[in-house]
Motif scaffolding. Structure first.
Motif, short mmCIF file in Angstrom:
data_model
loop_
_atom_site.label_atom_id
_atom_site.label_comp_id
_atom_site.label_asym_id
_atom_site.label_seq_id
_atom_site.Cartn_x
_atom_site.Cartn_y
_atom_site.Cartn_z
N LEU A 1 -52.38 17.30 -3.75
CA LEU A 1 -51.72 18.50 -3.22
C LEU A 1 -51.26 18.30 -1.78
O LEU A 1 -50.18 18.79 -1.40
N LEU A 2 -52.04 17.58 -0.98
CA LEU A 2 -51.64 17.33 0.41
C LEU A 2 -50.32 16.57 0.46
O LEU A 2 -49.44 16.90 1.26
N GLU A 3 -50.15 15.57 -0.40
CA GLU A 3 -48.90 14.82 -0.42
C GLU A 3 -47.77 15.68 -0.97
O GLU A 3 -46.61 15.52 -0.57
N ALA A 4 -48.06 16.59 -1.89
CA ALA A 4 -47.03 17.50 -2.40
C ALA A 4 -46.48 18.36 -1.26
O ALA A 4 -45.27 18.59 -1.17
N TYR A 5 -47.36 18.83 -0.37
CA TYR A 5 -46.92 19.58 0.80
C TYR A 5 -46.05 18.69 1.68
O TYR A 5 -45.01 19.13 2.21
N ARG A 6 -46.48 17.46 1.89
CA ARG A 6 -45.74 16.54 2.76
C ARG A 6 -44.34 16.27 2.21
O ARG A 6 -43.35 16.31 2.95
N ILE A 7 -44.23 16.02 0.91
CA ILE A 7 -42.93 15.76 0.29
C ILE A 7 -42.02 16.97 0.46
O ILE A 7 -40.83 16.84 0.76
N THR A 8 -42.58 18.17 0.28
CA THR A 8 -41.79 19.39 0.41
C THR A 8 -41.27 19.57 1.83
O THR A 8 -40.11 19.94 2.05
N LEU A 9 -42.12 19.31 2.82
CA LEU A 9 -41.73 19.49 4.22
C LEU A 9 -40.78 18.42 4.71
O LEU A 9 -40.17 18.57 5.77
N LEU A 10 -40.66 17.32 3.97
CA LEU A 10 -39.75 16.25 4.37
C LEU A 10 -38.48 16.22 3.53
O LEU A 10 -37.65 15.32 3.69
N GLN A 11 -38.33 17.19 2.63
CA GLN A 11 -37.14 17.22 1.77
C GLN A 11 -36.02 17.96 2.47
O GLN A 11 -36.17 19.12 2.88
N ARG A 12 -34.88 17.30 2.60
CA ARG A 12 -33.74 17.91 3.25
C ARG A 12 -33.00 18.81 2.27
O ARG A 12 -32.88 18.49 1.09
N GLU A 13 -32.47 19.91 2.79
CA GLU A 13 -31.69 20.82 1.96
C GLU A 13 -30.41 20.14 1.48
O GLU A 13 -29.97 20.33 0.36
N SER A 14 -29.81 19.33 2.36
CA SER A 14 -28.61 18.56 2.01
C SER A 14 -28.90 17.10 2.32
O SER A 14 -28.99 16.73 3.49
N PRO A 15 -29.11 16.24 1.30
CA PRO A 15 -29.52 14.87 1.53
C PRO A 15 -28.61 14.09 2.45
O PRO A 15 -29.05 13.22 3.18
N ASN A 16 -27.29 14.37 2.44
CA ASN A 16 -26.35 13.61 3.24
C ASN A 16 -26.06 14.25 4.60
O ASN A 16 -25.23 13.78 5.36
#
Length: 482
Positions: free
Chosen positions: A261-276
């Motif tokens: 779950l900790l890594e799931a939070y990390r992935i979410t907080l590092l995901q950009r709304e627009s990848p480019n």
């Protein structure tokens, strides 16, 4: 005379076939060139299954001893209210929470039986028991060897059901904790869910949710939970952050799925709304992709730290970018600059959350994105005035008592000199160039000193207007006299 034989270091060679089951590892010990090739020793090691390779590659590490020995991190890594997984199971001060977990397991199973009579506790227990070898591989061997398969399955089932219930129904958790553990423990129980050593393999939790609700509804619950607790709204995520596209098969999804779950939070907080959106920040001007003199390289990776108020005096304004910790963007214009920073909320849990994310990155991640974000923010926040500026711009939010406490919270997060020099390298370089530009900083200082408020601007224009009138009056007086 005896013959001398020198053995070179054994070399491991892996050959891969199209089918993973045909993958073999060959250990070859090579002797000196004086010996014939037939003397080479070859040992064929039986191929490991894909599940076996995964479990050995993803381990829920324990916190490094040197992080624990730091007095600044006291009680940042140990649970206070409840244990999850085998690392802290059975500790006397955490046993009160077992009754709460039993209650949530009973509720989870009862609701499941109401929907499908075959899905009772024994059914879920057998699902865990079938995967117990893979689950063991996710933990330090010394922590799980004392449990037999049955007892470890019982622990994982109870704890995984607790996490699954927190994901599916997060609003009922505070009342349950208050009833079983008392009101003060509601704060600590939420914090304990995100400790590095207090984690359950996420695929186990996901499997229980799939069995209970179905895959589509389970994904919706996970998205809602991550949106609410990471992004501040229950409607932000429409797809799992680690699910790249809807056509991913089970194997691909398993590879991208977070470890816990900790890594799931990390992935979410590092995901950009627009990848480019900010591709230039990661693809241009990274110090490792170019050739520099040693002096230029040192200057590049050791750019001076500047606070928010200092940058303001240099004509740099601040604004929010998104909730992604990677979205730090700077744009320099002819007389001012704009630095956009991620939106974040600082609470009583923030120090523990960041400390455990940093410990996770140090132990098992090649990407130091969160560590680099913390280092960048620490360089900006030197005084309460810096926090005030970011708070007024809608970048930092806090439920702490004062801006000074926010500064202290960031200062207490230790990163031990670890950073990714490529992270935000372009931003730091642009900031340095802007601050070293005399023309831009002179104009900025003029605006900052004389136009920082509408009243000062009005006073300056009024004085200029009166000076012009005086000049005109003097001119016509002299002209009339002549």
């Amino acid at each position: 005379m005896s013959e001398e034989v020198q053995l070179s270091t054994p070399t491991l060679v892996r050959t891969s076939m199209e089918d993973d089951d045909d993958t073999t590892t060959t250990a070859t010990t090579t002797k000196s060139s004086a010996e014939s090739p037939s003397d080479n020793i070859k040992i064929d090691i039986p191929p490991a299954s894909s599940d076996s390779r995964r479990l050995h590659s993803r381990i829920i590490h324990r916190v490094s001893p040197h992080l624990r020995s730091d007095t600044n991190n006291r009680r940042m890594f140990d649970p206070v209210a409840l244990s999850l997984g085998p690392y802290h199971h059975g500790k006397p001060d955490l046993r009160r929470a077992e009754a709460l977990k039993d209650h949530m397991l009973h509720t989870f199973v009862s609701d499941s039986v109401a929907a499908d009579e075959t899905k009772d506790k024994r059914f879920f227990h057998n699902q865990i028991l079938k995967c117990i070898s893979e689950i063991r591989g996710h933990y330090d061997r010394a922590a799980v060897d004392s449990f037999d398969d049955e007892s470890l399955s019982e622990i994982i089932l109870r704890d995984a059901c607790f996490v699954a219930t927190c994901i599916a129904d997060p609003f009922s958790l505070p009342d349950l904790i208050r009833t079983h553990l008392g009101n003060p423990m509601t704060v600590y129980a939420t914090q304990d869910l995100l400790l590095l050593e207090n984690q359950i393999p996420f695929w186990v939790v996901n499997r229980l949710l799939n069995l209970r609700f179905g895959e589509e509804e389970a994904d919706a619950y996970i998205c809602q939970h991550l949106s609410l607790l990471c992004l501040g709204s229950s409607r932000n995520l429409t797809r799992l952050p680690w699910k790249e596209n809807d056509n991913d098969d089970e194997e691909q999804l398993h590879q991208h799925q977070p470890l816990h779950l900790l890594e799931a939070y990390r992935i979410t907080l590092l995901q950009r709304e627009s990848p480019n959106k900010l591709s230039t920040l990661t693809s241009t001007d990274s110090y490792s992709s170019r050739t520099y003199s040693i002096r230029t390289l040192y200057r590049y990776i050791n750019l001076p730290f500047r606070s928010v108020t200092y940058l303001q005096r240099k004509g740099i304004y601040f604004g929010p970018s998104s909730t992604c910790y990677k979205d730090i963007l700077f744009t320099s214009h002819w007389c001012y600059g704009m630095l956009r920073l991620p939106i974040d909320i600082i609470s009583e849990h923030s120090k523990s959350f960041f400390c455990n994310l940093i410990a996770f990155e140090m132990s098992s991640s090649d990407d130091l994105a969160v560590t680099s974000y913390v280092n960048f923010m620490k360089s900006l926040l030197e005084s309460p005035e810096d926090v005030k500026v970011l708070r007024e711009k809608g970048i930092l939010f806090s439920d702490l008592g004062s801006d000074k406490e926010v500064v202290e919270a960031f200062k207490e997060i230790r990163t031990y000199g670890i950073d990714d020099c490529d992270s935000f390298a372009y931003v730091k370089k642009q900031l340095d160039e802007h601050c070293n530009s005399r023309a831009k900083t002179w104009v900025a200082e003029l605006i900052h000193n004389y136009f920082h408020s509408p009243w000062s601007a009005i006073a300056l224009f009024a004085a200029t207007f009166l000076l012009c009138l005086t000049f005109i009056q003097t001119y016509y007086t002299v002209k009339a006299a002549n």
